[in-house]
Design a protein around this motif. Structure first.
Motif, PDB file in Angstrom:
ATOM      1  N   THR A 111       0.831  -1.189   0.000  1.00  0.00           N
ATOM      2  CA  THR A 111       0.000   0.000   0.000  1.00  0.00           C
ATOM      3  C   THR A 111       0.875   1.252   0.000  1.00  0.00           C
ATOM      4  OG1 THR A 111      -1.767  -1.142   1.166  1.00  0.00           O
ATOM      5  CG2 THR A 111      -1.816   1.261   1.184  1.00  0.00           C
ATOM      6  N   PHE A 112       0.595   2.196  -0.899  1.00  0.00           N
ATOM      7  CA  PHE A 112       1.357   3.428  -0.968  1.00  0.00           C
ATOM      8  C   PHE A 112       0.533   4.549  -0.343  1.00  0.00           C
ATOM      9  CE2 PHE A 112       2.695   0.747  -4.469  1.00  0.00           C
ATOM     10  CZ  PHE A 112       4.072   0.802  -4.395  1.00  0.00           C
ATOM     11  N   SER A 113       1.143   5.293   0.571  1.00  0.00           N
ATOM     12  CA  SER A 113       0.449   6.390   1.238  1.00  0.00           C
ATOM     13  C   SER A 113       1.103   7.713   0.870  1.00  0.00           C
ATOM     14  CB  SER A 113       0.479   6.190   2.753  1.00  0.00           C
ATOM     15  OG  SER A 113       1.820   6.105   3.213  1.00  0.00           O
ATOM     16  N   LYS A 114       0.354   8.791   1.052  1.00  0.00           N
ATOM     17  CA  LYS A 114       0.881  10.103   0.727  1.00  0.00           C
ATOM     18  C   LYS A 114       1.972  10.511   1.700  1.00  0.00           C
ATOM     19  CE  LYS A 114      -0.325  14.950   0.017  1.00  0.00           C
ATOM     20  NZ  LYS A 114      -1.370  15.994   0.007  1.00  0.00           N
ATOM     21  N   LYS A 115       3.040  11.109   1.153  1.00  0.00           N
ATOM     22  CA  LYS A 115       4.105  11.635   1.971  1.00  0.00           C
ATOM     23  C   LYS A 115       4.058  13.162   1.925  1.00  0.00           C
ATOM     24  CE  LYS A 115       7.216   7.702   1.223  1.00  0.00           C
ATOM     25  NZ  LYS A 115       8.556   7.266   0.737  1.00  0.00           N
ATOM     26  N   GLU A 116       4.535  13.780   2.953  1.00  0.00           N
ATOM     27  CA  GLU A 116       4.605  15.235   2.989  1.00  0.00           C
ATOM     28  C   GLU A 116       5.999  15.673   2.531  1.00  0.00           C
ATOM     29  OE1 GLU A 116       2.035  17.137   3.505  1.00  0.00           O
ATOM     30  OE2 GLU A 116       0.750  15.406   3.941  1.00  0.00           O
ATOM     31  N   TYR A 117       6.046  16.636   1.631  1.00  0.00           N
ATOM     32  CA  TYR A 117       7.317  17.097   1.079  1.00  0.00           C
ATOM     33  C   TYR A 117       7.553  18.556   1.470  1.00  0.00           C
ATOM     34  CZ  TYR A 117       6.420  12.982  -1.814  1.00  0.00           C
ATOM     35  OH  TYR A 117       6.139  11.713  -2.245  1.00  0.00           O
ATOM     36  N   LYS A 118       8.748  18.835   1.934  1.00  0.00           N
ATOM     37  CA  LYS A 118       9.089  20.197   2.331  1.00  0.00           C
ATOM     38  C   LYS A 118       9.501  21.055   1.145  1.00  0.00           C
ATOM     39  CE  LYS A 118      10.658  18.780   6.941  1.00  0.00           C
ATOM     40  NZ  LYS A 118      11.807  18.730   7.887  1.00  0.00           N
ATOM     41  N   SER A 119       9.963  20.429   0.077  1.00  0.00           N
ATOM     42  CA  SER A 119      10.386  21.168  -1.114  1.00  0.00           C
ATOM     43  C   SER A 119      10.277  20.266  -2.333  1.00  0.00           C
ATOM     44  CB  SER A 119      11.831  21.660  -0.967  1.00  0.00           C
ATOM     45  OG  SER A 119      12.734  20.555  -0.981  1.00  0.00           O
ATOM     46  N   TYR A 120      10.369  20.865  -3.517  1.00  0.00           N
ATOM     47  CA  TYR A 120      10.302  20.084  -4.759  1.00  0.00           C
ATOM     48  C   TYR A 120      11.482  19.113  -4.856  1.00  0.00           C
ATOM     49  CZ  TYR A 120       6.914  23.626  -6.242  1.00  0.00           C
ATOM     50  OH  TYR A 120       5.824  24.444  -6.330  1.00  0.00           O
ATOM     51  N   SER A 143       2.031  12.623  -9.877  1.00  0.00           N
ATOM     52  CA  SER A 143       1.522  13.746  -9.100  1.00  0.00           C
ATOM     53  C   SER A 143       1.717  13.434  -7.619  1.00  0.00           C
ATOM     54  CB  SER A 143       0.035  13.997  -9.410  1.00  0.00           C
ATOM     55  OG  SER A 143      -0.426  15.178  -8.787  1.00  0.00           O
ATOM     56  N   PRO A 144       2.956  13.587  -7.129  1.00  0.00           N
ATOM     57  CA  PRO A 144       3.295  13.141  -5.770  1.00  0.00           C
ATOM     58  C   PRO A 144       2.484  13.818  -4.666  1.00  0.00           C
ATOM     59  CG  PRO A 144       5.269  13.672  -7.038  1.00  0.00           C
ATOM     60  CD  PRO A 144       4.108  14.166  -7.824  1.00  0.00           C
ATOM     61  N   ASN A 145       2.109  15.064  -4.888  1.00  0.00           N
ATOM     62  CA  ASN A 145       1.457  15.839  -3.828  1.00  0.00           C
ATOM     63  C   ASN A 145      -0.066  15.709  -3.842  1.00  0.00           C
ATOM     64  OD1 ASN A 145       1.994  17.489  -1.574  1.00  0.00           O
ATOM     65  ND2 ASN A 145       1.278  19.293  -2.678  1.00  0.00           N
ATOM     66  N   LYS A 174       6.695   5.879  -6.404  1.00  0.00           N
ATOM     67  CA  LYS A 174       7.448   7.073  -6.801  1.00  0.00           C
ATOM     68  C   LYS A 174       6.559   8.231  -7.243  1.00  0.00           C
ATOM     69  CE  LYS A 174      11.528   5.216  -6.146  1.00  0.00           C
ATOM     70  NZ  LYS A 174      12.464   5.736  -5.118  1.00  0.00           N
ATOM     71  N   GLY A 175       5.489   8.461  -6.517  1.00  0.00           N
ATOM     72  CA  GLY A 175       4.646   9.612  -6.782  1.00  0.00           C
ATOM     73  C   GLY A 175       3.677   9.459  -7.924  1.00  0.00           C
ATOM     74  N   THR A 176       3.553   8.248  -8.478  1.00  0.00           N
ATOM     75  CA  THR A 176       2.650   8.032  -9.605  1.00  0.00           C
ATOM     76  C   THR A 176       1.307   7.478  -9.137  1.00  0.00           C
ATOM     77  OG1 THR A 176       3.433   5.774 -10.049  1.00  0.00           O
ATOM     78  CG2 THR A 176       4.582   7.604 -11.169  1.00  0.00           C
ATOM     79  N   TRP A 177       0.344   7.603 -10.018  1.00  0.00           N
ATOM     80  CA  TRP A 177      -0.996   7.043  -9.834  1.00  0.00           C
ATOM     81  C   TRP A 177      -1.312   6.230 -11.073  1.00  0.00           C
ATOM     82  CZ3 TRP A 177      -4.228   8.668  -5.599  1.00  0.00           C
ATOM     83  CH2 TRP A 177      -3.653   9.658  -4.776  1.00  0.00           C
ATOM     84  N   LYS A 178      -2.023   5.112 -10.899  1.00  0.00           N
ATOM     85  CA  LYS A 178      -2.280   4.264 -12.053  1.00  0.00           C
ATOM     86  C   LYS A 178      -3.708   3.729 -12.049  1.00  0.00           C
ATOM     87  CE  LYS A 178      -0.569  -0.092 -10.052  1.00  0.00           C
ATOM     88  NZ  LYS A 178       0.364  -1.225 -10.229  1.00  0.00           N
ATOM     89  N   ALA A 179      -4.155   3.394 -13.256  1.00  0.00           N
ATOM     90  CA  ALA A 179      -5.469   2.759 -13.450  1.00  0.00           C
ATOM     91  C   ALA A 179      -5.402   1.940 -14.727  1.00  0.00           C
ATOM     92  CB  ALA A 179      -6.577   3.798 -13.547  1.00  0.00           C
ATOM     93  N   THR A 180      -6.105   0.830 -14.751  1.00  0.00           N
ATOM     94  CA  THR A 180      -6.183  -0.021 -15.935  1.00  0.00           C
ATOM     95  C   THR A 180      -7.649  -0.254 -16.274  1.00  0.00           C
ATOM     96  OG1 THR A 180      -4.089  -1.130 -15.434  1.00  0.00           O
ATOM     97  CG2 THR A 180      -5.600  -2.257 -16.940  1.00  0.00           C
ATOM     98  N   GLY A 234      -5.549  18.620  -1.189  1.00  0.00           N
ATOM     99  CA  GLY A 234      -6.328  19.125  -0.058  1.00  0.00           C
ATOM    100  C   GLY A 234      -7.797  18.956  -0.367  1.00  0.00           C
ATOM    101  N   ASP A 235      -8.547  20.044  -0.282  1.00  0.00           N
ATOM    102  CA  ASP A 235      -9.974  19.978  -0.610  1.00  0.00           C
ATOM    103  C   ASP A 235     -10.289  20.627  -1.948  1.00  0.00           C
ATOM    104  OD1 ASP A 235      -9.487  22.585   0.039  1.00  0.00           O
ATOM    105  OD2 ASP A 235     -11.071  22.767   1.557  1.00  0.00           O
ATOM    106  N   LYS A 236      -9.242  20.874  -2.753  1.00  0.00           N
ATOM    107  CA  LYS A 236      -9.431  21.570  -4.030  1.00  0.00           C
ATOM    108  C   LYS A 236      -9.189  20.647  -5.215  1.00  0.00           C
ATOM    109  CE  LYS A 236      -7.915  25.570  -6.730  1.00  0.00           C
ATOM    110  NZ  LYS A 236      -6.988  26.729  -6.803  1.00  0.00           N
ATOM    111  N   TRP A 237     -10.179  20.587  -6.108  1.00  0.00           N
ATOM    112  CA  TRP A 237     -10.020  19.866  -7.369  1.00  0.00           C
ATOM    113  C   TRP A 237      -9.468  20.827  -8.417  1.00  0.00           C
ATOM    114  CZ3 TRP A 237     -10.159  14.799  -8.112  1.00  0.00           C
ATOM    115  CH2 TRP A 237     -10.844  14.005  -7.199  1.00  0.00           C
ATOM    116  N   LEU A 238      -8.380  20.427  -9.076  1.00  0.00           N
ATOM    117  CA  LEU A 238      -7.802  21.234 -10.145  1.00  0.00           C
ATOM    118  C   LEU A 238      -8.508  20.925 -11.458  1.00  0.00           C
ATOM    119  CD1 LEU A 238      -4.022  20.994  -9.165  1.00  0.00           C
ATOM    120  CD2 LEU A 238      -5.771  22.584  -8.368  1.00  0.00           C
TER     121      LEU A 238
END
Length: 416
Positions: free
Chosen positions: A21-30, A56-58, A86-92, A109-113
């Motif tokens: 299972t991959f969970s979100k990490k918090e990043y202090k900088s790019y 999209s790591p963030n 490595k910050g990727t998302w996938k779907a098949t 966060g709570d914002k959809w781009l």
């Protein structure tokens, strides 16, 4: 004893599940963003399934939407992508999706781009707002497998003719049928009203070795659905870097056709012993905050000043941060794609002085694996100051640090 075994088994299975299972990490900088090394970004198509992967790591969530049309109508299906390595998302998606269209949408966060066709998109619908699912084998013109790169024995032997795709044929007096289109370069025997050769016959008369096509990737300033308005632009406003511009196609709404017609252009020119150089504009995007790139990975692909304002060495409102690993990966893979898929013989870099030296040399090294005779040259300056130190950038003054990459001399140009 049985209870102990059951508990131990449950704990073992739980540990396996957690490990996968991959969970979100918090990043202090790019600089902390992970780098994905795989070669399956965006879309991998087969008639049995289509696999999608975005970086999209963030992001907190990413949704893949599928459409019947390239610009109209709502999605007929949307599904949540799974966080991967490595910050990727996938779907098949199983089944044959050829002819369908897609977008990605990121939530932070709570914002959809905004919806985006992705960064690595290789085919799009009209006006480039949705990615297209195509079989690339169907984009090859007859005999494409026999098409050959055209290279001079020595790069200094190159005689390069710079030409705008539309201007090449659009004159009422050109004698060509496909005015302003890729296919104009396939027409032979054309003459103007004075009986002079036009089109590809004229190119042969000039004795050139290469044509340098002004930007021919998908750019944003021309509305491909309203070509009767006859809007014009040079093309230095990138939208989708890996897709041909739709306004130069005879049918911008057909994703396969625009790809095939550009290949027909290249094939036709190659048959006459002339190479094709592509003008590439990786130094900025048409818009910054609303760009497809920024809607997937906000901020990462761009440079900023110390006060957090957008830096602007391009003079167009933003500049690409080529020194960041995933930006470098994208640029290298994009150029390799054009060289392999489209048989492009060289690349001219707009405002190359914005790019960092390490990335430019990485590009040279990777293209050498295809053919070391692929021409690379660019403008060794910027339109304004950049936050990246001068000694790190591919400026004219740093040409000795560039390996097999030439620069224009604006001093000679200005003197002339």
């Amino acid at each position: 004893m049985k209870k102990i075994i059951k508990v131990a088994t449950a704990l073992f299975l739980t540990s396996l599940l957690i490990g996968c299972t991959f969970s979100k990490k918090e990043y202090k900088s790019y600089e902390e963003y992970p780098v994905y090394e795989g070669n399956d970004m965006e879309l991998t198509y087969s008639s049995e399934k289509s696999s999608f992967r975005v970086w999209s790591p963030n992001a907190d969530s990413v949704v893949l939407s599928l459409y019947e049309d390239g610009i109209k109508g709502k999605a007929y299906r949307s599904l949540s992508m799974k966080r991967s390595k490595k910050g990727t998302w996938k779907a098949t998606v199983k089944g044959d999706l050829k002819g369908k269209f897609y977008t990605f949408r990121v939530k932070i966060g709570d914002k959809w781009l905004n919806h985006t066709p992705g960064i690595w998109a290789k085919a799009v619908g009209i006006n480039g707002q949705r990615g297209a699912i195509v079989d690339m084998n169907e984009t090859n013109p007859q005999g494409w497998e026999n098409d050959q790169h055209q290279f001079p024995n020595n790069p200094t032997d190159a005689i390069i003719y710079e030409v705008h795709m539309r201007d090449f044929s659009v004159s009422p007096n050109s004698g060509m049928n496909n005015k302003g289109k890729f296919l104009a370069f396939t027409e032979k025997g054309t003459k103007n009203s004075f009986g002079q050769a036009t089109g590809i016959d004229h190119l042969k008369e000039l004795g050139i070795t290469h044509i340098h096509l002004l930007p021919s990737f998908d750019y944003a300033s021309i509305d491909e659905s309203r070509l009767e308005e006859k809007k014009y632009n040079w093309g230095y406003d990138p939208q989708n870097y890996n897709v041909p511009e739709g306004s130069y196609s005879t049918n911008p709404a057909n994703p396969t056709q625009r790809i095939k017609e550009l290949k027909q252009l290249i094939q036709s020119v190659h048959k006459e012993g002339i190479g094709v150089i592509m003008d590439v504009v990786y130094n900025h995007t048409y818009v910054g905050g609303e760009s497809h790139i920024n809607q997937l990975v906000p901020g990462y692909f761009y440079r900023f000043n110390q006060d957090s304002t957008w830096s602007n060495a391009s003079g167009c409102g933003n500049e690409i941060a080529s020194e960041r690993p995933m930006v470098r990966k994208f640029m290298v893979e994009s150029l390799v794609y054009w060289a392999k898929e489209y048989h492009i013989d060289g690349f001219r870099f707009d405002l190359m002085g914005i790019h960092d030296i390490e990335t430019m040399n990485a590009i040279r090294q990777e293209l050498n694996t295809i053919n070391p005779k692929i021409l690379l040259y660019g403008e060794g300056w910027t339109a304004a100051g950049s936050p990246l130190a001068e000694e790190k950038r591919a400026l004219k003054k740093n040409v000795k640090k560039l390996d097999g990459i030439a620069v224009f001399s604006d001093d000679i140009r200005d003197a002339l």
